[in-house]
Write a protein that holds these residues in place. Sequence first.
Motif, PDB file in Angstrom:
ATOM      1  N   VAL A   1       0.449  -6.810   5.417  1.00 19.51           N
ATOM      2  CA  VAL A   1       0.201  -5.516   4.780  1.00 19.51           C
ATOM      3  C   VAL A   1       1.431  -4.641   4.969  1.00 19.51           C
ATOM      4  O   VAL A   1       1.956  -4.533   6.085  1.00 19.51           O
ATOM      5  N   LEU A   2       1.886  -4.036   3.892  1.00 21.62           N
ATOM      6  CA  LEU A   2       3.037  -3.130   3.966  1.00 21.62           C
ATOM      7  C   LEU A   2       2.603  -1.718   3.633  1.00 21.62           C
ATOM      8  O   LEU A   2       2.041  -1.460   2.561  1.00 21.62           O
ATOM      9  N   ASP A   3       2.844  -0.802   4.569  1.00 25.30           N
ATOM     10  CA  ASP A   3       2.588   0.622   4.321  1.00 25.30           C
ATOM     11  C   ASP A   3       3.871   1.245   3.775  1.00 25.30           C
ATOM     12  O   ASP A   3       4.850   1.417   4.498  1.00 25.30           O
ATOM     13  N   ASP A   4       3.850   1.566   2.493  1.00 28.25           N
ATOM     14  CA  ASP A   4       5.048   2.029   1.791  1.00 28.25           C
ATOM     15  C   ASP A   4       5.145   3.555   1.827  1.00 28.25           C
ATOM     16  O   ASP A   4       5.000   4.230   0.809  1.00 28.25           O
ATOM     17  N   GLY A   5       5.371   4.102   3.013  1.00 23.65           N
ATOM     18  CA  GLY A   5       5.578   5.541   3.145  1.00 23.65           C
ATOM     19  C   GLY A   5       4.353   6.384   2.859  1.00 23.65           C
ATOM     20  O   GLY A   5       4.478   7.516   2.376  1.00 23.65           O
ATOM     21  N   SER A   6       3.170   5.891   3.165  1.00 23.01           N
ATOM     22  CA  SER A   6       1.943   6.644   2.897  1.00 23.01           C
ATOM     23  C   SER A   6       1.870   7.889   3.765  1.00 23.01           C
ATOM     24  O   SER A   6       2.325   7.906   4.908  1.00 23.01           O
TER      25      SER A   6
ATOM     26  N   CYS B   1       6.990  -5.445  -2.707  1.00 24.66           N
ATOM     27  CA  CYS B   1       6.611  -6.861  -2.805  1.00 24.66           C
ATOM     28  C   CYS B   1       7.694  -7.765  -2.221  1.00 24.66           C
ATOM     29  O   CYS B   1       7.387  -8.770  -1.571  1.00 24.66           O
ATOM     30  N   GLN B   2       8.954  -7.424  -2.434  1.00 20.61           N
ATOM     31  CA  GLN B   2      10.036  -8.237  -1.892  1.00 20.61           C
ATOM     32  C   GLN B   2      10.047  -8.180  -0.361  1.00 20.61           C
ATOM     33  O   GLN B   2      10.251  -9.200   0.311  1.00 20.61           O
ATOM     34  N   GLN B   3       9.804  -7.001   0.193  1.00 20.61           N
ATOM     35  CA  GLN B   3       9.733  -6.891   1.648  1.00 20.61           C
ATOM     36  C   GLN B   3       8.600  -7.747   2.214  1.00 20.61           C
ATOM     37  O   GLN B   3       8.746  -8.415   3.241  1.00 20.61           O
ATOM     38  N   LEU B   4       7.466  -7.743   1.526  1.00 19.25           N
ATOM     39  CA  LEU B   4       6.341  -8.557   1.967  1.00 19.25           C
ATOM     40  C   LEU B   4       6.677 -10.039   1.916  1.00 19.25           C
ATOM     41  O   LEU B   4       6.390 -10.796   2.847  1.00 19.25           O
TER      42      LEU B   4
ATOM     43  N   LEU C   1       0.833  -1.201   0.000  1.00 14.41           N
ATOM     44  CA  LEU C   1       0.000   0.000   0.000  1.00 14.41           C
ATOM     45  C   LEU C   1       0.866   1.250   0.000  1.00 14.41           C
ATOM     46  O   LEU C   1       1.834   1.343   0.762  1.00 14.41           O
ATOM     47  N   ARG C   2       0.499   2.189  -0.842  1.00 10.02           N
ATOM     48  CA  ARG C   2       1.113   3.521  -0.815  1.00 10.02           C
ATOM     49  C   ARG C   2       0.019   4.541  -1.111  1.00 10.02           C
ATOM     50  O   ARG C   2      -0.507   4.609  -2.230  1.00 10.02           O
TER      51      ARG C   2
ATOM     52  N   GLY D   1       7.117  -0.165   5.537  1.00  2.24           N
ATOM     53  CA  GLY D   1       8.137  -0.363   4.518  1.00  2.24           C
ATOM     54  C   GLY D   1       9.232   0.687   4.622  1.00  2.24           C
ATOM     55  O   GLY D   1       9.066   1.730   5.259  1.00  2.24           O
ATOM     56  N   VAL D   2      10.338   0.396   3.984  1.00  6.18           N
ATOM     57  CA  VAL D   2      11.441   1.366   3.916  1.00  6.18           C
ATOM     58  C   VAL D   2      11.614   1.775   2.464  1.00  6.18           C
ATOM     59  O   VAL D   2      11.249   1.033   1.543  1.00  6.18           O
ATOM     60  N   PRO D   3      12.166   2.959   2.215  1.00  2.70           N
ATOM     61  CA  PRO D   3      12.324   3.421   0.828  1.00  2.70           C
ATOM     62  C   PRO D   3      13.195   2.456   0.012  1.00  2.70           C
ATOM     63  O   PRO D   3      14.100   1.812   0.553  1.00  2.70           O
ATOM     64  N   PRO D   4      12.934   2.363  -1.283  1.00  2.00           N
ATOM     65  CA  PRO D   4      13.725   1.440  -2.110  1.00  2.00           C
ATOM     66  C   PRO D   4      15.176   1.882  -2.209  1.00  2.00           C
ATOM     67  O   PRO D   4      15.466   3.073  -2.367  1.00  2.00           O
ATOM     68  N   PRO D   5      16.112   0.943  -2.130  1.00  2.00           N
ATOM     69  CA  PRO D   5      17.529   1.282  -2.291  1.00  2.00           C
ATOM     70  C   PRO D   5      17.845   1.563  -3.751  1.00  2.00           C
ATOM     71  O   PRO D   5      17.012   1.320  -4.639  1.00  2.00           O
ATOM     72  N   PRO D   6      19.023   2.063  -4.043  1.00  2.00           N
ATOM     73  CA  PRO D   6      19.399   2.312  -5.443  1.00  2.00           C
ATOM     74  C   PRO D   6      19.253   1.045  -6.279  1.00  2.00           C
ATOM     75  O   PRO D   6      19.622  -0.045  -5.856  1.00  2.00           O
TER      76      PRO D   6
END
Length: 377
Positions: free
Chosen positions: A75-80, A117-120, A48-49, A103-108
């Motif tokens: 459920v992952l809250d992606d920086g909402s 999705c990978q974090q989930l 979710l974002r 969730g944490v911000p995506p790395p480079p």
Amino acid sequence: MTAALAWALVVAVGVLTGHAGLNATRWLRRPSGTATTTDERVAVLLPLRDEATRVGPCLRALLAQRGVPRLEIVVLDDGSVDGTAEVVRTIAADDPRVRLIAGVPPPPGWLGKPYACQQLADQAGTAPGVLVFVDADVRLAPYAVAAAVVTLRDASATLLSPYPRIVAGSGGERLVQPLLQWLWLTFLPLAAMERSRRPSLAAAGGQFLLVDRAGYQRADGHAAVRDRVLEDIELARAVKRSGGRIALADGSRIASCRMYESWAELRDGYAKSLWAAFGPPAGATAVVLLLLLLYALPPVLAVGAALAGVPEVALPALAAYLLGVAGRLVSARATGGRGWPDALAQPGSVVLLGWLTARSYHLRRRGRLFWRGRPVR
């Protein structure tokens, strides 16, 4: 020469419509919405974002799933920034099946959706079972997850994509959204796709996607598609490369989805992804021109020839147009879509798709593609 072209269009469009009919009646899998049970361990993964206005019905439908006694919902809250997490907490209350993680911000090197999705998947662990990825705009019927898991196993597949019934409200949605199912039903040989080991012969929809956990790990999961805009199709290809099998299904009886709720959302959503769907610009140009030739030219040719008093051209051109309409009706009937009278606008749908494709490449070339506040690179 024009009459020969008109008859050639009749043959080409007729063959493609026949192929869509064959796919729909013989090869398309259809999970049933009736009572179904699976004893497998199933993890439903919901990224979710900024989905505060959409997640409610989706999560309630997940909590109402039946026939899956070993169900967990991650459920992952992606920086909402719109209160999405609070909505999830309110609806889930103390239900032990639900886990909400931040969730944490995506790395480079990673795009946002694959990393979410990978974090989930990482949170779901490594025990045998099935991972079910669901988007917030999907609404599942009570036995949807169980029926989809049974279909996955019956197909002896590693990955199953049960395409939801697409809900279209506005005129723009009704013109464009039905093309999603129509394209793969018309042009993709479903039986060959399931049997072939070629990664290029793959299709999938990320709105509702099931994958065997062990097969997901063999394919290196979403890490294999970390920088891909169309992570769903690329995940299907990664599964094939790792030796797995994939399958498509009509999920219209067990799931529905309204992907975009305004013209602006639809326009920007397609801008984000169409450049990735068609590959290099030269290939995209060829595909769009072919679609325009087969589905937009016939009615223009029919009207022009009729006004010019050339029935030997007007009649076959009209037949080609009607065969294109028939193909759209076949697709709608097979996937729970709206057929009549929307199918009559098939030429306009193809023209609009061509414009959206050109716009997508234009914005990408200028570095102006964004989605959910993040750049698409």
